[in-house]
Design a protein around this motif. Structure first.
Motif, PDB file in Angstrom:
ATOM      1  N   SER A  68      44.796  47.304   4.518  1.00 58.65           N
ATOM      2  CA  SER A  68      44.486  46.309   5.489  1.00 58.65           C
ATOM      3  C   SER A  68      42.920  47.210   5.746  1.00 58.65           C
ATOM      4  CB  SER A  68      45.326  46.789   6.821  1.00 58.65           C
ATOM      5  OG  SER A  68      44.806  45.855   7.665  1.00 58.65           O
ATOM      6  N   GLY A  69      42.082  46.219   6.205  1.00 54.95           N
ATOM      7  CA  GLY A  69      40.634  46.532   6.652  1.00 54.95           C
ATOM      8  C   GLY A  69      39.756  47.059   5.531  1.00 54.95           C
ATOM      9  N   SER A  70      38.813  47.752   5.583  1.00 56.38           N
ATOM     10  CA  SER A  70      37.880  48.279   4.503  1.00 56.38           C
ATOM     11  C   SER A  70      37.472  49.760   4.906  1.00 56.38           C
ATOM     12  CB  SER A  70      36.651  47.362   4.357  1.00 56.38           C
ATOM     13  OG  SER A  70      36.153  47.464   5.394  1.00 56.38           O
ATOM     14  N   PHE A  71      37.233  50.337   3.651  1.00 57.94           N
ATOM     15  CA  PHE A  71      36.337  51.793   3.748  1.00 57.94           C
ATOM     16  C   PHE A  71      35.696  51.823   2.486  1.00 57.94           C
ATOM     17  CE2 PHE A  71      41.021  52.009   2.645  1.00 57.94           C
ATOM     18  CZ  PHE A  71      40.965  52.763   1.438  1.00 57.94           C
ATOM     19  N   ASP A  72      34.771  53.146   2.349  1.00 58.82           N
ATOM     20  CA  ASP A  72      34.326  53.432   1.254  1.00 58.82           C
ATOM     21  C   ASP A  72      34.864  54.729   0.660  1.00 58.82           C
ATOM     22  OD1 ASP A  72      32.358  51.291   1.875  1.00 58.82           O
ATOM     23  OD2 ASP A  72      30.708  52.652   2.308  1.00 58.82           O
ATOM     24  N   VAL A  73      34.749  54.805  -0.619  1.00 54.89           N
ATOM     25  CA  VAL A  73      35.315  56.128  -1.188  1.00 54.89           C
ATOM     26  C   VAL A  73      34.056  56.686  -2.131  1.00 54.89           C
ATOM     27  CG1 VAL A  73      36.725  57.164  -2.772  1.00 54.89           C
ATOM     28  CG2 VAL A  73      37.488  55.053  -1.683  1.00 54.89           C
ATOM     29  N   LEU A  74      33.511  57.785  -1.835  1.00 58.88           N
ATOM     30  CA  LEU A  74      32.323  58.486  -2.312  1.00 58.88           C
ATOM     31  C   LEU A  74      33.074  59.280  -3.486  1.00 58.88           C
ATOM     32  CD1 LEU A  74      29.331  59.119  -2.787  1.00 58.88           C
ATOM     33  CD2 LEU A  74      29.790  60.842  -1.028  1.00 58.88           C
ATOM     34  N   LEU A  75      32.668  59.063  -4.846  1.00 63.94           N
ATOM     35  CA  LEU A  75      33.247  60.027  -5.876  1.00 63.94           C
ATOM     36  C   LEU A  75      32.155  60.552  -6.564  1.00 63.94           C
ATOM     37  CD1 LEU A  75      34.986  56.851  -7.530  1.00 63.94           C
ATOM     38  CD2 LEU A  75      36.055  58.517  -6.406  1.00 63.94           C
ATOM     39  N   ASN A  76      32.404  61.772  -7.004  1.00 67.77           N
ATOM     40  CA  ASN A  76      31.303  62.793  -7.144  1.00 67.77           C
ATOM     41  C   ASN A  76      32.054  63.786  -8.168  1.00 67.77           C
ATOM     42  OD1 ASN A  76      29.720  65.040  -7.579  1.00 67.77           O
ATOM     43  ND2 ASN A  76      29.383  65.159  -5.167  1.00 67.77           N
ATOM     44  N   ASP A  77      31.445  63.694  -9.585  1.00 67.52           N
ATOM     45  CA  ASP A  77      32.187  64.750 -10.560  1.00 67.52           C
ATOM     46  C   ASP A  77      31.209  65.935 -10.749  1.00 67.52           C
ATOM     47  OD1 ASP A  77      29.652  63.777 -12.120  1.00 67.52           O
ATOM     48  OD2 ASP A  77      30.882  62.142 -13.172  1.00 67.52           O
ATOM     49  N   GLY A  78      30.382  66.081  -9.868  1.00 64.32           N
ATOM     50  CA  GLY A  78      29.263  67.357  -9.883  1.00 64.32           C
ATOM     51  C   GLY A  78      28.093  67.019 -10.548  1.00 64.32           C
ATOM     52  N   MET A  79      28.062  65.905 -11.355  1.00 62.76           N
ATOM     53  CA  MET A  79      26.771  65.432 -11.746  1.00 62.76           C
ATOM     54  C   MET A  79      26.278  64.111 -11.377  1.00 62.76           C
ATOM     55  SD  MET A  79      25.759  67.394 -14.557  1.00 62.76           S
ATOM     56  CE  MET A  79      25.241  66.440 -16.015  1.00 62.76           C
ATOM     57  N   ASN A  80      27.401  63.253 -11.274  1.00 59.40           N
ATOM     58  CA  ASN A  80      27.008  61.870 -10.981  1.00 59.40           C
ATOM     59  C   ASN A  80      28.067  61.320  -9.749  1.00 59.40           C
ATOM     60  OD1 ASN A  80      25.953  61.291 -13.673  1.00 59.40           O
ATOM     61  ND2 ASN A  80      28.037  61.837 -13.928  1.00 59.40           N
ATOM     62  N   LYS A  81      27.376  60.525  -8.840  1.00 55.19           N
ATOM     63  CA  LYS A  81      27.941  60.138  -7.625  1.00 55.19           C
ATOM     64  C   LYS A  81      28.242  58.515  -7.723  1.00 55.19           C
ATOM     65  CE  LYS A  81      26.269  63.468  -4.432  1.00 55.19           C
ATOM     66  NZ  LYS A  81      25.342  63.815  -3.376  1.00 55.19           N
ATOM     67  N   LYS A  82      29.212  58.046  -7.013  1.00 60.49           N
ATOM     68  CA  LYS A  82      29.523  56.634  -7.168  1.00 60.49           C
ATOM     69  C   LYS A  82      30.282  56.150  -5.843  1.00 60.49           C
ATOM     70  CE  LYS A  82      32.702  54.499 -10.111  1.00 60.49           C
ATOM     71  NZ  LYS A  82      33.326  53.810 -11.465  1.00 60.49           N
ATOM     72  N   VAL A  83      29.615  55.158  -5.148  1.00 62.38           N
ATOM     73  CA  VAL A  83      30.528  54.657  -4.003  1.00 62.38           C
ATOM     74  C   VAL A  83      30.972  53.448  -4.434  1.00 62.38           C
ATOM     75  CG1 VAL A  83      30.119  53.996  -1.685  1.00 62.38           C
ATOM     76  CG2 VAL A  83      28.690  55.850  -2.556  1.00 62.38           C
ATOM     77  N   VAL A  84      32.669  53.463  -3.952  1.00 59.46           N
ATOM     78  CA  VAL A  84      33.260  52.121  -4.195  1.00 59.46           C
ATOM     79  C   VAL A  84      33.678  51.538  -2.910  1.00 59.46           C
ATOM     80  CG1 VAL A  84      35.256  51.232  -5.245  1.00 59.46           C
ATOM     81  CG2 VAL A  84      33.874  53.136  -6.380  1.00 59.46           C
ATOM     82  N   THR A  85      33.235  50.464  -2.381  1.00 61.54           N
ATOM     83  CA  THR A  85      33.745  49.962  -1.275  1.00 61.54           C
ATOM     84  C   THR A  85      35.175  49.038  -1.411  1.00 61.54           C
ATOM     85  OG1 THR A  85      31.782  49.470  -0.350  1.00 61.54           O
ATOM     86  CG2 THR A  85      33.540  48.060   0.622  1.00 61.54           C
TER      87      THR A  85
END
Ligand code: TYD
Length: 138
Positions: A68-85
């Motif tokens: 339900s609703g929404s949120f962001d997930v910030l992923l980080n492998d130590g080199m690269n970052k990615k934000v997924v909504t």
């Protein structure tokens, strides 16, 4: 697993059975998620402005769904970052082991449903970012 990157974390489109009375999405371990599900938990009543996560797992696979609703997930492998909504209950974010994650920007009333490949094990967590970096690059 140590070498996994944010690009190994993908959005999975789940099914949706619709009729006039609403929708059902079915998640079956190994059918539409790439692991057997051993544990389910959900985050809710998250106060505005609060962040969750802030850790990595060594072996755990997870599917994260905005039930339900929404949120962001910030992923980080130590080199690269990615934000997924995440904002649809028929999509899930597959997070592989070895990824630092932070969950933020929760909408009011959001429910974050997590399907996990293992039972809870504090030993599987890396809770300090510096330790995470040395785990990834040692
Ligand atoms: P944690 O995974 O750190 O939450 P988040 O990443 O959402 O901030 O877990 C918070 C607390 O809940 C921590 O003390 C451990 C406990 N917990 C369990 O006992 N079992 C579980 O399956 C989970 C996910 C957490």
């Amino acid at each position: 697993m140590k070498k996994n990157t944010v690009y190994d974390c993908v959005i999975l489109s789940l099914n949706k059975v619709q009729n006039r009375a609403g929708n059902i999405t079915i998640v079956e371990g190994r059918e539409n998620v790439p692991f057997d599900v051993k544990r389910i938990y959900y985050l809710y009543d998250i106060p505005g402005g609060e962040d969750r996560g802030g850790h990595a797992h060594k072996a755990l696979h997870q599917l994260v769904i905005a039930a339900s609703g929404s949120f962001d997930v910030l992923l980080n492998d130590g080199m690269n970052k990615k934000v997924v909504t995440l904002n649809r209950p028929d999509y899930g974010l597959y997070i592989v082991p070895g990824i630092w994650r932070e969950l933020m920007e929760f909408s009011s009333g959001a429910i974050c449903l997590v399907l996990a490949s293992e039972v809870y094990d504090e030993e599987d967590y890396i809770r300090e970012y510096e330790l995470f970096k040395s785990y990834k690059f040692q």
